[in-house]
Motif scaffolding. Sequence first.
Motif, PDB file in Angstrom:
ATOM      1  N   THR A 101       2.951   2.359   7.662  1.00 47.60           N
ATOM      2  CA  THR A 101       3.235   0.977   6.936  1.00 47.60           C
ATOM      3  C   THR A 101       2.852   1.079   5.240  1.00 47.60           C
ATOM      4  OG1 THR A 101       2.726  -0.135   9.059  1.00 47.60           O
ATOM      5  CG2 THR A 101       2.832  -1.568   7.141  1.00 47.60           C
ATOM      6  N   GLU A 102       3.522   0.311   4.542  1.00 49.34           N
ATOM      7  CA  GLU A 102       3.197   0.282   3.180  1.00 49.34           C
ATOM      8  C   GLU A 102       2.771  -1.433   2.960  1.00 49.34           C
ATOM      9  OE1 GLU A 102       6.465   1.227   0.196  1.00 49.34           O
ATOM     10  OE2 GLU A 102       6.112   3.367   0.727  1.00 49.34           O
ATOM     11  N   ILE A 103       1.604  -1.106   2.340  1.00 45.90           N
ATOM     12  CA  ILE A 103       0.971  -2.823   2.292  1.00 45.90           C
ATOM     13  C   ILE A 103       1.210  -2.983   0.523  1.00 45.90           C
ATOM     14  CG2 ILE A 103      -1.231  -4.111   2.132  1.00 45.90           C
ATOM     15  CD1 ILE A 103       0.064  -2.901   4.869  1.00 45.90           C
ATOM     16  N   TYR A 104       1.925  -4.172   0.552  1.00 43.93           N
ATOM     17  CA  TYR A 104       2.232  -4.742  -0.705  1.00 43.93           C
ATOM     18  C   TYR A 104       1.165  -6.095  -1.273  1.00 43.93           C
ATOM     19  CZ  TYR A 104       4.725  -6.915  -4.650  1.00 43.93           C
ATOM     20  OH  TYR A 104       4.949  -7.618  -5.997  1.00 43.93           O
ATOM     21  N   THR A 105       0.306  -5.971  -2.178  1.00 43.27           N
ATOM     22  CA  THR A 105      -0.495  -7.122  -2.398  1.00 43.27           C
ATOM     23  C   THR A 105      -0.209  -7.306  -3.906  1.00 43.27           C
ATOM     24  OG1 THR A 105      -2.436  -5.749  -2.837  1.00 43.27           O
ATOM     25  CG2 THR A 105      -2.151  -6.739  -0.735  1.00 43.27           C
ATOM     26  N   LEU A 106      -0.509  -8.415  -4.368  1.00 44.23           N
ATOM     27  CA  LEU A 106      -0.650  -8.695  -5.775  1.00 44.23           C
ATOM     28  C   LEU A 106      -2.335  -9.133  -6.251  1.00 44.23           C
ATOM     29  CD1 LEU A 106       1.116  -9.426  -8.176  1.00 44.23           C
ATOM     30  CD2 LEU A 106       0.953 -11.883  -7.744  1.00 44.23           C
ATOM     31  N   SER A 107      -2.433  -7.964  -7.159  1.00 38.44           N
ATOM     32  CA  SER A 107      -3.844  -8.422  -7.810  1.00 38.44           C
ATOM     33  C   SER A 107      -3.840  -9.551  -8.833  1.00 38.44           C
ATOM     34  CB  SER A 107      -4.355  -6.946  -8.521  1.00 38.44           C
ATOM     35  OG  SER A 107      -5.566  -7.426  -9.144  1.00 38.44           O
ATOM     36  N   LEU A 108      -4.815 -10.319  -8.627  1.00 37.03           N
ATOM     37  CA  LEU A 108      -4.811 -11.664  -9.718  1.00 37.03           C
ATOM     38  C   LEU A 108      -5.609 -11.092 -11.007  1.00 37.03           C
ATOM     39  CD1 LEU A 108      -5.730 -14.527  -7.174  1.00 37.03           C
ATOM     40  CD2 LEU A 108      -3.564 -13.990  -7.961  1.00 37.03           C
ATOM     41  N   HIS A 109      -6.171 -10.049 -11.002  1.00 33.36           N
ATOM     42  CA  HIS A 109      -6.817  -9.678 -11.952  1.00 33.36           C
ATOM     43  C   HIS A 109      -5.951  -9.252 -13.046  1.00 33.36           C
ATOM     44  CE1 HIS A 109     -10.593 -10.273  -9.953  1.00 33.36           C
ATOM     45  NE2 HIS A 109     -10.164  -9.583  -8.955  1.00 33.36           N
ATOM     46  N   ASP A 110      -4.960  -8.347 -12.742  1.00 32.54           N
ATOM     47  CA  ASP A 110      -4.171  -7.579 -13.918  1.00 32.54           C
ATOM     48  C   ASP A 110      -2.659  -8.032 -13.443  1.00 32.54           C
ATOM     49  OD1 ASP A 110      -4.693  -4.292 -12.091  1.00 32.54           O
ATOM     50  OD2 ASP A 110      -3.837  -6.089 -11.324  1.00 32.54           O
ATOM     51  N   ALA A 111      -2.382  -8.767 -12.321  1.00 34.28           N
ATOM     52  CA  ALA A 111      -0.901  -9.070 -12.107  1.00 34.28           C
ATOM     53  C   ALA A 111       0.054  -7.926 -11.837  1.00 34.28           C
ATOM     54  CB  ALA A 111      -0.563  -9.998 -13.363  1.00 34.28           C
ATOM     55  N   LEU A 112      -0.503  -7.010 -11.328  1.00 26.57           N
ATOM     56  CA  LEU A 112       0.181  -5.818 -11.174  1.00 26.57           C
ATOM     57  C   LEU A 112       0.394  -5.617  -9.368  1.00 26.57           C
ATOM     58  CD1 LEU A 112      -0.907  -3.101 -13.604  1.00 26.57           C
ATOM     59  CD2 LEU A 112       1.293  -4.400 -13.533  1.00 26.57           C
ATOM     60  N   PRO A 113       1.203  -5.053  -8.795  1.00 29.95           N
ATOM     61  CA  PRO A 113       1.215  -4.690  -7.259  1.00 29.95           C
ATOM     62  C   PRO A 113       0.441  -3.729  -7.066  1.00 29.95           C
ATOM     63  CG  PRO A 113       3.255  -3.880  -8.291  1.00 29.95           C
ATOM     64  CD  PRO A 113       2.374  -4.838  -9.476  1.00 29.95           C
ATOM     65  N   ILE A 114      -0.116  -3.873  -6.012  1.00 29.32           N
ATOM     66  CA  ILE A 114      -0.951  -2.393  -5.334  1.00 29.32           C
ATOM     67  C   ILE A 114      -0.359  -2.131  -4.000  1.00 29.32           C
ATOM     68  CG2 ILE A 114      -3.024  -1.930  -4.343  1.00 29.32           C
ATOM     69  CD1 ILE A 114      -4.523  -4.152  -5.670  1.00 29.32           C
ATOM     70  N   PHE A 115      -0.053  -0.661  -4.014  1.00 28.30           N
ATOM     71  CA  PHE A 115       0.546  -0.233  -2.973  1.00 28.30           C
ATOM     72  C   PHE A 115      -0.414   0.844  -2.215  1.00 28.30           C
ATOM     73  CE2 PHE A 115       4.057  -0.959  -5.866  1.00 28.30           C
ATOM     74  CZ  PHE A 115       5.120  -1.375  -5.002  1.00 28.30           C
ATOM     75  N   ARG A 116      -0.475   0.643  -0.850  1.00 30.70           N
ATOM     76  CA  ARG A 116      -1.375   1.340  -0.085  1.00 30.70           C
ATOM     77  C   ARG A 116      -0.397   1.671   1.208  1.00 30.70           C
ATOM     78  NH1 ARG A 116      -7.564  -0.648  -0.822  1.00 30.70           N
ATOM     79  NH2 ARG A 116      -7.739   1.279   0.672  1.00 30.70           N
ATOM     80  N   ARG A 117      -0.987   2.896   1.689  1.00 32.71           N
ATOM     81  CA  ARG A 117      -0.263   3.449   2.616  1.00 32.71           C
ATOM     82  C   ARG A 117      -0.987   3.679   4.042  1.00 32.71           C
ATOM     83  NH1 ARG A 117       4.531   5.914   3.266  1.00 32.71           N
ATOM     84  NH2 ARG A 117       4.829   6.090   1.117  1.00 32.71           N
ATOM     85  N   GLY A 118      -0.854   3.299   5.073  1.00 30.52           N
ATOM     86  CA  GLY A 118      -1.743   3.232   6.381  1.00 30.52           C
ATOM     87  C   GLY A 118      -1.368   2.093   7.318  1.00 30.52           C
ATOM     88  N   LYS A 119      -1.963   1.979   8.191  1.00 27.90           N
ATOM     89  CA  LYS A 119      -1.852   0.756   9.232  1.00 27.90           C
ATOM     90  C   LYS A 119      -2.316  -0.627   8.446  1.00 27.90           C
ATOM     91  CE  LYS A 119      -2.927   3.192  13.454  1.00 27.90           C
ATOM     92  NZ  LYS A 119      -3.988   3.349  14.810  1.00 27.90           N
ATOM     93  N   ALA A 120      -1.399  -1.628   8.705  1.00 28.86           N
ATOM     94  CA  ALA A 120      -1.366  -2.697   7.838  1.00 28.86           C
ATOM     95  C   ALA A 120      -2.766  -3.569   7.941  1.00 28.86           C
ATOM     96  CB  ALA A 120      -0.344  -3.594   8.497  1.00 28.86           C
ATOM     97  N   ALA A 121      -3.410  -3.803   9.135  1.00 31.00           N
ATOM     98  CA  ALA A 121      -4.711  -4.743   9.096  1.00 31.00           C
ATOM     99  C   ALA A 121      -5.882  -4.047   8.360  1.00 31.00           C
ATOM    100  CB  ALA A 121      -5.002  -5.170  10.501  1.00 31.00           C
ATOM    101  N   PRO A 122      -6.110  -2.601   8.505  1.00 33.17           N
ATOM    102  CA  PRO A 122      -7.256  -2.252   7.982  1.00 33.17           C
ATOM    103  C   PRO A 122      -6.958  -1.979   6.524  1.00 33.17           C
ATOM    104  CG  PRO A 122      -6.699  -0.828   9.846  1.00 33.17           C
ATOM    105  CD  PRO A 122      -5.659  -1.903   9.585  1.00 33.17           C
ATOM    106  N   GLU A 123      -5.624  -1.836   5.737  1.00 37.87           N
ATOM    107  CA  GLU A 123      -5.545  -1.685   4.583  1.00 37.87           C
ATOM    108  C   GLU A 123      -5.493  -3.030   3.849  1.00 37.87           C
ATOM    109  OE1 GLU A 123      -5.329   1.070   2.845  1.00 37.87           O
ATOM    110  OE2 GLU A 123      -5.320   2.470   4.471  1.00 37.87           O
ATOM    111  N   ILE A 124      -5.005  -4.182   4.497  1.00 37.82           N
ATOM    112  CA  ILE A 124      -5.181  -5.393   3.979  1.00 37.82           C
ATOM    113  C   ILE A 124      -6.726  -5.884   3.971  1.00 37.82           C
ATOM    114  CG2 ILE A 124      -4.904  -7.924   4.246  1.00 37.82           C
ATOM    115  CD1 ILE A 124      -2.335  -7.145   5.783  1.00 37.82           C
ATOM    116  N   ILE A 125      -7.450  -5.510   4.816  1.00 31.62           N
ATOM    117  CA  ILE A 125      -8.857  -5.773   4.899  1.00 31.62           C
ATOM    118  C   ILE A 125      -9.682  -5.038   3.827  1.00 31.62           C
ATOM    119  CG2 ILE A 125     -11.131  -5.708   6.229  1.00 31.62           C
ATOM    120  CD1 ILE A 125      -9.396  -6.327   8.801  1.00 31.62           C
ATOM    121  N   ALA A 126      -9.188  -3.640   3.813  1.00 28.01           N
ATOM    122  CA  ALA A 126      -9.934  -2.881   2.749  1.00 28.01           C
ATOM    123  C   ALA A 126      -9.542  -3.392   1.341  1.00 28.01           C
ATOM    124  CB  ALA A 126      -9.691  -1.367   2.650  1.00 28.01           C
TER     125      ALA A 126
END
Length: 219
Positions: free
Chosen positions: A1-26
């Motif tokens: 699963t690819e996790i897409y989040t938006l960093s409020l510090h630099d307004a750039l997307p963050i991409f992470r690969r792995g299981k959704a819940a652990p990656e969101i929490i991390a």
Amino acid sequence: TEIYTLSLHDALPIFRRGKAAPEIIATAQQGQSDLIVLSSHGYSGVQRLLLGSTAEQVVRHAPCSVLTLREHAAAPTRIRRILAPVDFSPASRAALRYAVEFAGLFDADLTVFHAVLSLPPPRRLSAFARGLEVEALKQAREDLATLVKTKVCGAIPVATKIAAGVPRDAIVRVAGRLKTDLIIMATQGKKGLERWVMGSTAELVVRHAPCPVLVLRPG
């Protein structure tokens, strides 16, 4: 699963690969996030057993508060009605203080709700159980009035409601009946055997609530 989040510090997307819940929490831990916002699919039955629920896992383990929105449900354009379930625990008392401030900020109506746990008794004990339930409801009504008087202190107008039943079901039912725009509640963070036996009211409300749910972490 690819996790897409938006960093409020630099307004750039963050991409992470792995299981959704652990990656969101991390990601939330590393970014010292104050709030996680995500959708809830409302899986049930076999589908939930096989796929699990990312929202419920995040609610259970997140280092910060979590706002969940039902998939395909339109988010309210204005928050007019807030429901604050309480169980008189320290965590729910803190959540109530937050709900009062939140309601004042949005000039919203606040209803403080408590569910007295009630399960169908054996037939031969039904009369006795009804008597106990009446007493429990009476005591809960008094306790709720005291709690509101202590925590709200006339800051905003507040309505109170009491009902008997399974708390998670009662909360969802009352939220629908009141056409609630937002539920604000605490999570107790149950783990291990306690969670397996009792479940988590917050996680189950997230799964079935008819509106967004803001789950506050203890502390």
